[in-house]
Every structure is written in C-alpha cells, then in structure tokens.
Scaffold this active site. Structure first.
Site, PDB file in Angstrom:
ATOM      1  N   ASP A 136      10.179   6.138  14.451  1.00 52.18           N
ATOM      2  CA  ASP A 136      10.102   7.555  14.122  1.00 52.18           C
ATOM      3  C   ASP A 136      10.619   8.339  15.317  1.00 52.18           C
ATOM      4  OD1 ASP A 136       7.339   9.787  13.144  1.00 52.18           O
ATOM      5  OD2 ASP A 136       9.448  10.171  13.541  1.00 52.18           O
ATOM      6  N   GLU A 174       0.822  -1.201   0.000  1.00 46.67           N
ATOM      7  CA  GLU A 174       0.000   0.000   0.000  1.00 46.67           C
ATOM      8  C   GLU A 174       0.860   1.257   0.000  1.00 46.67           C
ATOM      9  OE1 GLU A 174      -2.508   0.751   3.392  1.00 46.67           O
ATOM     10  OE2 GLU A 174      -3.280   2.604   2.498  1.00 46.67           O
ATOM     11  N   ASP A 220      11.288  12.161  16.553  1.00 48.90           N
ATOM     12  CA  ASP A 220      10.897  13.505  16.167  1.00 48.90           C
ATOM     13  C   ASP A 220      11.416  14.499  17.194  1.00 48.90           C
ATOM     14  OD1 ASP A 220       9.299  15.903  15.911  1.00 48.90           O
ATOM     15  OD2 ASP A 220       7.954  14.748  14.650  1.00 48.90           O
TER      16      ASP A 220
END
Lengths: 514, 505
Positions: free
Chosen positions: B177, B112, B179
C-alpha cells in the site's frame, strides 16, 4: 578422543583431533529415546535454560562478536559443555532441548523466545566449525544447495561485487566489506530460505533466488534450523495433552516456563489505581524516559502512531489504568484534532483489543525493556522505542537535559548508552532522580521493565511521604516476586552486574544459582 | 421526483438478456429486479427506447451532483461490478462447479471479505461459495467499502463453529500500500488527502521501482497494481509462492523494498545508505533520477531547485560546506532547475574524486554515509531517494491477516472506481480521469443509445459498454489469464508424467 602433548614450557596443549562436527550440533529432528531420572530431567533442562537466558542477557547488554562468543563459551562450559561431541555431551544436549520444547511450546510468546535463543545457540555452534566441517554437516543434514556456475558469476560480477557485507549484525556492525567475487563460491538459494539476508539487503537477488557467498551460508543454515524448530514446536504443542498425563513431569514442565518469569504486569492490578489527572505530573516524576517521551509527544501532537500507542497504552494498562479510563484518556487527547466519531471508529477498537475485549480476546502484556529495545525502532513521526537505544548522542543529551538531569549524570548515562548498556543507563536515570531509593524500597526490575520503574518510583514517593514502614533493600521473598521481564525471557543475573541485588532472579523461594 | 425518473428510466433500458441468470438469487435480487419486472410489464415502453435517450441524460443530470450516493452505488453493484472476473481471479481457477480432480472446491469459499455498510458498520468474516453468492450478498448489503482478506482453513462465516486455533489463514496475496500522505513532508503542492498531477508523479515513481524489483529480484509474475480510489496505489502479488509466504517472508520482502530509515533523532546512529550501494539501489536510482529531474526539481514539480530558499535547504545537506557555498553562487547564475542539478552533480563528482586521498578510499572498500570517505558519493543518491524512493506502509504487507480494499470497489469520497493500473504504462495513468460512477452511468446510456438496433451489442454485460471494459481486461491480463495458462501447463505436464509412468509398466 584427545591427545595431550606437553609443549616446551610444560603446559598441556590439546590437539584438536577427531571431533565429529556432525555431532557438535543438531537440527533436533528426532527425539531421543532414553531413560533418565527425574532429577536429570530437571537438571538438564535447567542447565540448558541457563544457557539460553545468558544468551538473552548478553545480547541485551549489547555484546557482540568475539566478546559475546567468549562469554557464551564460558557459560556453556559450565552448564553443558559440547566440545568433542562425546556420547554423553550429545545425550544431554538432545534431551535438554526436547524437554525445553515441551516447556516452551504452550504460547506464542514462549515459542518465539525459545526459537530466538535456540537459533542463537545453534548459530554460535555453527560458527565454531571450519568450512569443511560445515560442509560435512550440511551434507549430513540434507541441506544441499546449488552452487552458482562460473559463467553466472561472471555474468553477475558487477552486481555481486556491489553487495555490502556488514561484519556483524547491522546495527552493531562497524566494518563493511565486499567479497572478491571471482574468488568466492556462491550458492543459489530460494529467497524464502535467506530471509534474514534479504530483509537487510545483504544479498543479491535475481528471479527469486539469493546469490549467497559461502561466508554468509551460516545465516541460511540458521534460518533453516529456525523454521524446522518452529514446526517442531507446533507439533510439540499438539502433543502436550498426552505429555501432561504423566503426573510426574507435568508439574516440572509447567513450572519451567514460569521459573524465571517475574512479574509481567498483566492482569488487574491490585492496590492503588492511577488517576488520569496526575499523568502529566507522573510523566515528569515517575515514568521511565521511554514513556515520558511518548506522553509528552502525545500532549504536543494530540496523537501517536501505532507502535507509540501500543507501547504507551500497554504501559498505562500495567500501571493501573482501567479500560474505561484509558479510552477516556485517549479520547480526550485525540479529539483535540479529530471528532469523537473518528476516534471511536479508528482508535477505540484497538484500545479495547489490547485490553482483551475484542478479537481473539488476548490480554496483551505491557512491553518489557527487552522487547522495546530489540523491537522496531521509531521512524519519522514516531516516538516509541527506548531513547537510550534509539536516540543519537546529541538528541539524548538534549532530552536528558530537558528532563533536568545534571551534566555529570548525563555524561555517565550517555557513556552507558554508547556502550550499548541501555538498561543500565535507564537504571542510572532512576537512581539520579530517586536519591536514596535503595534504602527505602525494592528496586526490583527497574531497568528491565518500564512498569517496574514506575512501580518503584511510586513506592519511593509513597515511602518518602511517610506512609508505611516497610524496609526494603534485598528482595524479600515474601513481599513480591521479582519484577522482571514479562513472558519467558529474563535476566540471568549476571554476577558481574554492579546492581546485583536489583537484578535478582527467581521466584523468591529457593532461587536457583545465578 | 428526479430519483424516480432516474430509476425508471435506466431500468427500462435493461432487459433480462443483459444479465446472466441467477438461479438462487430470487429474493435478493428483488429490490433491483422489481423495477425490471415492471419493465417487462412495460415491454411496449422498451420500443420507445430511442426517445428515452433524452430522458436518461436529463435524468442523469438531474440527480444531485454528488459523485457518490446510495442510488449510484446500487446501480454500480447491479450493473457494473465485475463479479465473474473477480471470482475468476480470487479463486485462481478453483471453480466449485468444476468436477476436475485438481480443483480445490472450497478455495473461494474460504476467502474472507469484509464490508463497510453505510460508512459506519464494519462486518468481517464474510464468505461466499462462488460469484453469484458474492453478487447476491453485495447487492443485498450495498457495502460502501469492500475489503479482501486471506484464504482460511474454513469458510470465514463459519469461524465461530470451531476453536480459535482451527481457524487460521492458509494463503494470502503479498500486498503493498503506497499512500500519498506518507509523502507529506516533501510535498509542497498538497497535503493530506488532496492530490494533484505534480505530486502524483511520486506514485508513478513508486510503481516503477517496486514493480521492477518484484519482477527482477523476486521473480514474481502475477502482479496487479490498483488505484486506491483517492490518493494512492495498492499492489497485489498473486504468484503461488507469494501467497504462501509466511509473515517473516512478507516482512523480509517489504524491508528489502524499503529504505533504511530512522527518524530525525536517530539519524546519527545507523540510518541511511552505505557504500557500496546494493544493486537494487543503483537500479532504482537509474529509474528515478530522470523523473526527479523532470518531475520534482523544477516548477512543474516540487520546486526543489527553483528558489533560493529551497536550494539553500538542499545544499545545506551537502557534507562539504565549502562546496555548498560555491554552489550557492552558481545557483543564482543558472536559470532553470535541471541545469542547476547538473551543475551540482558535476561539482560533487569533481570534489569527491579530489577529496579523499586515493589511498584511503582504495583501502577501505565500504563505509557508511556519515563516514567522510563516501559521503559525497552517496549524497546524490540520498537526495533523490529522499524525494522519490517508494514509501511503503510496512504494516499492510507484514501480516497475512491484513484486509485490503478490493479492486473495482468504489471510493465513497470520490465516487471513483478502484481500477487496475498497467505498470508498463504507468506514466500515462491519470488519477483524475479514472471513471466515476456518474460517468459510467452516462457511458452505458450512450452505448445503448448508439446500439439501440443491435440486440446482441446491447446484450453485452454492462461493464463492457464502458471504460471498465479495459480495466477488467487489465485484471485478466495481469492475473487471471496467466494463472489459467500456468495451471493448464502444469496439468499437462502431470498428465504426461503419469502417462510416461504408466507406459513404463
């Protein structure tokens, strides 16, 4: 086979002889072939269900270690004894397990509940075996693992020595110790089969393998049990259509999962809907502590992080706020620190999502206390969770004081909280803020579900302000289904509970024995 | 006017031989090739190429000063986005055009992707058969953001055709992730989306600790670190067993990699470190402390030991008040942050061995931070970790369904390309020198100008004429090549086994 000997004082003692460890517990890999009566079908299943639900309730009360094991042993002896592994015991165990598989495979929530508590039961039984019996069981069940060589143990001595072992589950534990590396046998297990230990950093890892000391082997085996049961449940789910064709068991099975499910506050609420403008007042007056904290911080910071939004948002949903109102409420608050555009892009979707209007269209049910207490705790900048569980003593005291709770009541609540009776503390809070409630309304579900707390409070004030003449007290079968935890889990109605009537279980009609 | 100049000028430089031939993309390439078609018509103009150099540079400067614009994006997708390398990565060798028996033909088609069009419209369940289909779609839709999701049981674009239960994720890289906004409570130099070299060091530290743990503890090998385009980094673990991890497995890995934490309200309960420290923590400390000393303590960092206010706050956290007061006096005497840290550590060490009676410590083999016996020993770890330990966004890692920004996507706010980071060289990674679209455009022009006479050089894929060349090579080195090699070995082994079996007959 058991032999009885009479000791000097004439009391019978049983020598533990010849029990078959491999029969005392099972991975339930093959379904039993048997013929049973419909009555047995129902009875076996309910007995096992009783055990599973007791496990949940004992855990919710924060029981652990020996106390937990003793209490559980009592319940098991009463419902479904498994002491010697006789054919009869095994038969009941196997059959009841597989019946419940059918009943609990339908939805993700049911499966998760069943997995969790079956795993606990399995762990309990596994821990009762001594190491020889355990080794034998492992061998017979095909759970062999590589033993770490002496050389490798020496090579890794320093690291292996440094791995802490919490005496019980982290969070409950008190003692921390390390193993005597040179005198311990280690097993080399792929980390994917030791996830529990990995997640809590309770094991040394190298190259994708966990070096597990023998005393931790239980966790590994339980993990294996859990994953194989998980697969089994999915298979059962696939076989459901066939099972349901038998008209006799279909109704029994479909009802079993509902049996102890109380009101879960999903679906549209009939009756009074909530006015957004009242929320501030209601937060102080009628909301349980957990939601009050979330509401206040939302007003303060004009935003909440993910879990906070979910916990509070679903609570509001269950309290009667419709989707449009909900979006309006969050928007009004969030746009104090961001543009409508940003709100719509980043937050509106998820609100619609948990109302079931997006994505897989699942209508999320508001969290019950069990889920909030046992779920992820709040991190920095987060305010979800259960204050009685997640706050330390000092902060809890401050919080209750600010909420206007008197010193004596505060002390009691803190004592309950320290004893890990979080839900009882919350119920105490309800009682102190709603004096005389027991005689006016039904307190069903208070302490089990935040929405039940809220609903009870609303009903209390409604009564107090002179509407309606409903007399409450003992749960009235016709008035409402007992408002208890959502989904499959529910309090087993521990007879020792001081709040017997409000912890009643059952659907109201012909409630089973507590 | 300048827009037209821009388009005409760079388009006239491109020739058909620059681009691989797309059999099925006639109409979708129309918008970008129509210029080229006119270029073909303007063959004579190509001869004038050298003198056009000035035109391009002038034109490039004449574009509005934005780092990101639809024109730049179109140019990027047309000439720079490395479709083939990305396809090779994400298909893990399963090329649908390859007839071999071991290939899973629809592997890539079941992946996807999601696009964000025009900063506004978010479309999911995009899927493509191969690199060229992906290229056509991207060139057609011009997404401002591209995200990569999981590989499903069937092509996501067909998910409406089956029941919900039949459409499930099959595999997905293990992703992380990190950040910078999660470090806001310890950054004094910047907040929010802003970053600077002083705080970028936190990312460097996170990469080192996480990368080491992934390789040494979990045995992962195909790891790709990527700059997120503005203020953080992403990590893609592509080992087959990582891709196959269940949600529980991902959850366990990310919790292993995270510090046990509560928030301010639950500190007293059971947050925080305990003794003994797990080997992964001691290793992390060894990695982090030098960087803490050079990059956080002093003026060049967050100034933790630089001013009376800040060292006061730090010393407040010491579990021994007398010691803290003694140290406060010392702090004023010393002149730089590093010396102060050394002094603190040595006094803490002395205090800790003098402190608890030898017996009590020897008898107990472990304890929590709050427990006085080990509080002092744990203190320095707590301090360093509070500042430097990687802060992972656990939600990103836990679900197989989470969509994450694609490497080599462009960040719409900065115009920077999300390039891979070499974990072996992470100290030298400078987010402020990551190529922007404008810079890349200029690089192509410069290269073409320099090689005006060399037809084969000019025929290189455009990304190889720019800094992206090394970026793509890093992608290939980290993931594509090792996977190809491993597949080759596996097949060879299988063939040998088979041959041995048949031979036995």
């Amino acid at each position: 086979m058991q032999t009885t000997t009479r000791a000097i004082h004439g009391e019978p003692t049983y020598t533990r002889v010849k029990r078959e460890p491999t029969r005392l517990l099972s991975l339930y890999n093959t379904a039993p072939q048997a013929e049973i009566t419909l009555e047995e079908f129902e009875l076996y299943a309910l007995d096992r269900l009783q055990i599973l639900r007791s496990i949940e309730s004992l855990r919710l009360r924060g029981m652990k270690g020996d106390e937990f094991r003793m209490k559980l042993e009592e319940i098991i002896s009463a419902c479904m004894p498994m002491t010697l592994g006789t054919a009869e015991e095994v038969r009941k165990d196997q059959i009841s397990h597989f019946i419940l598989r059918i009943a609990y495979c339908k939805t993700e929530d049911l499966r998760r509940w069943f997995l969790k508590h079956e795993s606990e039961l399995f762990r309990f039984r596994l821990e009762r075996l001594d190491s020889n019996e355990r080794a034998k069981f492992m061998e017979q069940s095909g759970l062999a693992y590589d033993v770490v060589s002496k050389e490798d143990v020496l090579r890794l001595k320093a690291q292996l020595q440094a791995v802490p072992i919490f005496s019980q589950q982290p969070g409950y534990g008190q003692g921390i110790h390390t193993v005597e590396v040179t005198r311990t046998q280690f097993f080399r297990i792929p980390f994917t089969q030791a996830l529990d230990l990995v997640a809590h950093r309770q094991v040394f890892l190298e190259g994708g393998f966990a070096y597990v000391p023998v005393e931790r082997l239980v966790s590994i085996i339980v993990a294996r049990f859990r994953s194989s049961l998980s697969r089994g449940l999915l298979e059962a789910f696939g076989a459901m259509p066939y099972v349901l064709t038998d008209g006799r068991i279909a109704p029994l099975v479909s009802n079993m999962a509902k049996q102890y499910t109380g009101k879960d506050f999903s679906g549209t609420k009939t009756g009074d809907s909530l006015d957004l403008n009242d929320l501030d007042m209601l937060a102080d007056r009628s909301m349980p502590m957990c939601m009050r904290v979330l509401h206040k911080n939302l007003r303060l910071e004009h935003k909440l992080k993910h879990w906070g939004r979910l916990q509070y948002g679903l609570f509001l949903k269950g309290a009667g706020i419709g989707m449009e109102d909900a979006i309006q409420f969050w928007e009004k608050e969030f746009t104090k620190i961001m543009t409508t555009d940003v709100f719509n892009k980043q937050y509106a979707y998820s609100i619609r999502h948990y109302f079931g209007k997006e994505g897989k269209r699942k209508d999320y049910t508001p969290f019950n206390c069990s889920k909030i207490i046992l779920g992820p705790g709040p991190g920095h900048g987060e305010f979800h969770g259960c204050p009685f569980r997640h706050y330390d003593e000092a902060n809890l005291n401050k919080l209750l004081e600010r909420a206007g709770v008197g010193a004596m009541d505060r002390d009691e609540m803190i004592k309950l909280s320290k004893g890990q009776h979080y839900q009882l503390a919350c119920m105490k809070h309800f009682e102190t803020t709603h004096k005389g409630a027991e005689s006016l309304i039904s307190m069903d579900g208070v302490g089990n579900h935040p929405n039940a707390f809220f609903a009870a409070s609303m009903a209390f004030y409604k009564e107090k302000n002179g509407e309606g003449g409903r007399r409450g007290g003992s749960p009235n079968p016709s008035s409402q289904t007992s408002a208890s935890s959502a989904g499959p889990g529910e309090d087993a109605g521990d007879p020792a509970s001081p709040h017997g009537e409000s912890m009643e279980i059952g659907t109201g009609e012909g409630s089973p024995p507590a | 006017m300048s827009f037209l100049l821009f388009r005409a000028s760079f388009l006239s430089r491109s020739s058909f031989s620059n681009r691989p031939i797309h059999l099925n993309a006639k109409n979708t390439l129309c918008t970008s090739t129509c210029g080229r078609l006119s270029a073909a018509g303007n063959r004579e103009n190509m001869e004038i190429a050298p003198s056009n150099t000035n035109k391009v540079s002038v034109a490039a400067a004449a574009i509005n000063d934005q780092e990101f614009s639809p024109e730049l994006l179109r140019f990027f997708y047309n000439r720079l986005f490395p479709y083939q390398p990305m396809f090779k990565w994400l298909s893990y060798g399963n090329d649908p055009d390859n007839d071999a028996a071991h290939i899973v033909r629809d592997y890539f088609a079941c992946r996807e992707f999601s696009f964000t069009i025009n900063d506004d419209i978010y479309i999911r369940y995009q899927s493509f058969r191969d690199a060229s289909e992906m290229e056509s779609a991207i060139q057609k839709k011009q997404p401002h953001k591209i995200d990569i999701g999981a590989v499903f049981t069937l092509p996501p674009k067909d998910h409406h055709t089956v029941k919900a239960e039949a459409f499930k994720p099959v595999e997905r890289e293990l992703i992380f992730d990190i950040d910078m906004t999660d470090y806001d409570d310890i950054r004094s130099c910047c907040t929010g989306a802003k970053i600077c070299p002083k705080c970028w060091v936190f990312m460097t530290m996170a990469v080192k600790v996480v990368d080491t743990a992934l390789r040494e503890d979990f045995g992962f090998r195909y790891i790709l670190w990527v700059y997120s385009g503005r203020r953080g980094v992403h990590c893609w673990v592509c080992d087959p067993n990582a891709r196959a991890l269940s949600n529980d497995g991902r959850s366990a890995v990310v919790e292993y990699l995270s510090l046990p934490r509560g928030n301010e309200k639950s500190k007293g309960k059971n947050g925080g470190l305990s003794w003994p420290l797990h080997p992964s923590f001691t290793r992390a400390f060894d990695i982090l402390e030098p960087m803490f000393e050079s990059g956080v303590l002093g003026e060049a960092g967050q100034g933790v030991l630089d001013s009376e206010n800040s060292w006061d706050t730090l010393l407040d956290t010491l579990p021994d008040e007398d010691l803290a007061n003694r140290l406060r006096r010392e702090m004023r005497r010393l002149t730089n942050a590093q010396d102060r840290w050394l002094e603190i550590k040595s006094q803490v060490r002395a205090a800790s061995s003098a402190h608890a009676s030898g017996n009590a410590r020897r008898q107990s083999r472990g304890g929590r931070a709050g427990n006085g016996l080990f509080a002092l020993d744990l203190w320095k770890y707590e301090v360093v970790f509070q500042y430097c330990y990687p802060r992972l966004d656990v939600n990103v890692s836990k679900g197989t369904n989470h969509l994450l920004k694609s490497p080599f996507a462009v960040h719409p706010k900065t115009g920077r390309v999300c390039v891979p980071i070499d974990p072996e060289d992470v100290d030298n990674f400078d987010p402020f020198r990551v190529p922007t679209l404008k810079a890349l455009a200029a690089q192509i022009d410069a290269y073409d100008a320099q090689n005006a006479q060399n037809a084969s050089a000019k025929a290189l894929p455009d990304y190889k004429k720019t800094e992206l060349k090394s970026a793509v090579e890093l992608l290939e080195r980290c993931v594509v090549d090792p996977v190809a090699l491993a597949t080759k070995r596996r097949l060879k082994l299988e063939r040998e086994k088979e041959a041995a079996m048949i031979g036995d007959f």
